[in-house]
Write a protein that holds these residues in place. Structure first.
Motif, short mmCIF file in Angstrom:
data_model
loop_
_atom_site.label_atom_id
_atom_site.label_comp_id
_atom_site.label_asym_id
_atom_site.label_seq_id
_atom_site.Cartn_x
_atom_site.Cartn_y
_atom_site.Cartn_z
N SER A 132 0.82 -1.21 0.00
CA SER A 132 0.00 0.00 0.00
C SER A 132 0.85 1.26 0.00
CB SER A 132 -0.94 0.00 1.21
OG SER A 132 -1.84 -1.09 1.15
N GLN A 179 -8.55 3.57 -9.37
CA GLN A 179 -8.33 4.07 -8.02
C GLN A 179 -8.87 5.49 -7.85
OE1 GLN A 179 -6.75 2.03 -5.57
NE2 GLN A 179 -7.15 0.55 -7.20
N SER A 232 -5.48 3.83 -12.69
CA SER A 232 -5.79 2.44 -12.33
C SER A 232 -4.54 1.72 -11.85
CB SER A 232 -6.38 1.69 -13.53
OG SER A 232 -5.38 1.44 -14.51
#
Length: 305
Positions: free
Chosen positions: A115, A255, A260
């Motif tokens: 992340s 996103q 993306s």
């Protein structure tokens, strides 16, 4: 006499830290900026990846009449369109993020490694996006300005007179000035010298200098060459015939608009790969939606008594 060694009577800092848990931050990166331009643009979804800009061939040929109290014949007219309108194709900003699965498995507490890696990669891609919106040779702001909309400073440093003249070029609902922070500082010095300090306005929780009520928005993507920069003034919005941003909606793994993230798999070296893509472009709908002040000197200072 040998120096007496002071006896330790309590647990020291170095040893105590072995039992303490340090408070950690997420990774910080100095290249991240607010990217005000992308916030202030109006964004238009482009379903097919192509944006066709239709224009009127000659608006001055359209005839109308303010009829008097007689029975004169009304003009007959129509609006003609250009035969080959310009089409804007979306530009792609891509990269592939590689993360070893051992790293993501073992070292993802308290922050997830994948992340955080993706967050920093996305920030970098968005920084590149803003740079392309300003500098891209095909569609960037600085390469979309016609010669009649270009001005030069009178004395080098940006003065209130220069910005007033720039406003005359984009007088139909001007939105904001866009320039390098050093050019804003140079303009502030010229205002101070003349005793007309520019007021400020709050946008997105931040303070901006203004001139004639129009905010001066900073971006470090506006180039500086040989101590000189540029100040851009633009009008935004499709309904205002201004400048608009273009993006591709509905991407797989989307996103945010136009961006993306897609998982590409794990190879035989246990490396996981993620494709990060952003599709965007920019269109200036009519020529007077944008103008620029060239040759803005940023290093001129004054002595005050």
């Amino acid at each position: 006499m040998a120096e007496e060694v002071k006896k330790q009577t309590a647990l020291g800092d170095v040893a105590a830290r072995q039992l303490a848990i340090a408070t950690r931050t997420v990774p910080q990166m100095i290249t991240i900026t607010p990217r005000w331009l992308t916030h202030l643009l109006n964004w238009i979804p482009v379903e097919s990846g192509v944006y066709r800009l239709n224009k009127v061939k000659d608006a001055n040929n359209v005839e109308v009449d303010c009829s008097g109290r007689d029975e004169r014949e009304l003009p007959q007219t129509f609006v003609d369109y250009i035969d080959n309108p310009r089409e804007y194709n979306l530009s792609a900003v891509n990269t592939v993020l590689d993360v070893h699965t051992r790293v993501s498995d073992l070292y993802s507490k308290p922050y997830n490694q994948i992340s955080e890696q993706l967050r920093l990669i996305i920030e970098t891609i968005k920084e590149r996006q803003e740079s392309e919106l300003i500098n891209n040779k095909e569609y960037g702001l600085l390469h979309s300005i016609v010669p009649s909309q270009r001005l030069k400073t009178r004395t080098g440093a940006p003065t209130p007179d220069d910005l007033d003249e720039l406003i005359t070029k984009v007088w139909k609902e001007p939105g904001f000035f866009l320039t390098h922070p050093l050019a804003i500082a140079a303009f502030g010095r010229e205002c101070t010298r003349r005793g007309v300090p520019p007021p400020t306005v709050s946008l997105f929780g931040s303070q901006f200098l203004t001139w004639r009520g129009i905010p001066l928005v900073p971006s470090d993507k506006v180039p500086i060459e040989n101590g000189k920069s540029k100040i851009i003034l633009l009008r935004t919005g499709e309904s205002r015939q201004g400048v608009v941003g273009l993006y591709q909606p509905g991407l797989p793994g989307e996103q945010s608009p136009g961006l993306s993230v897609r998982f590409m798999g794990i190879n035989h070296s246990a490396i996981a790969s993620y494709l990060v893509s952003l599709y965007c472009s920019l269109a200036v709908l009519v020529d007077d939606a944008i103008a620029v002040l060239d040759d803005v000197e940023i290093g001129k200072y004054h002595q005050y008594n």
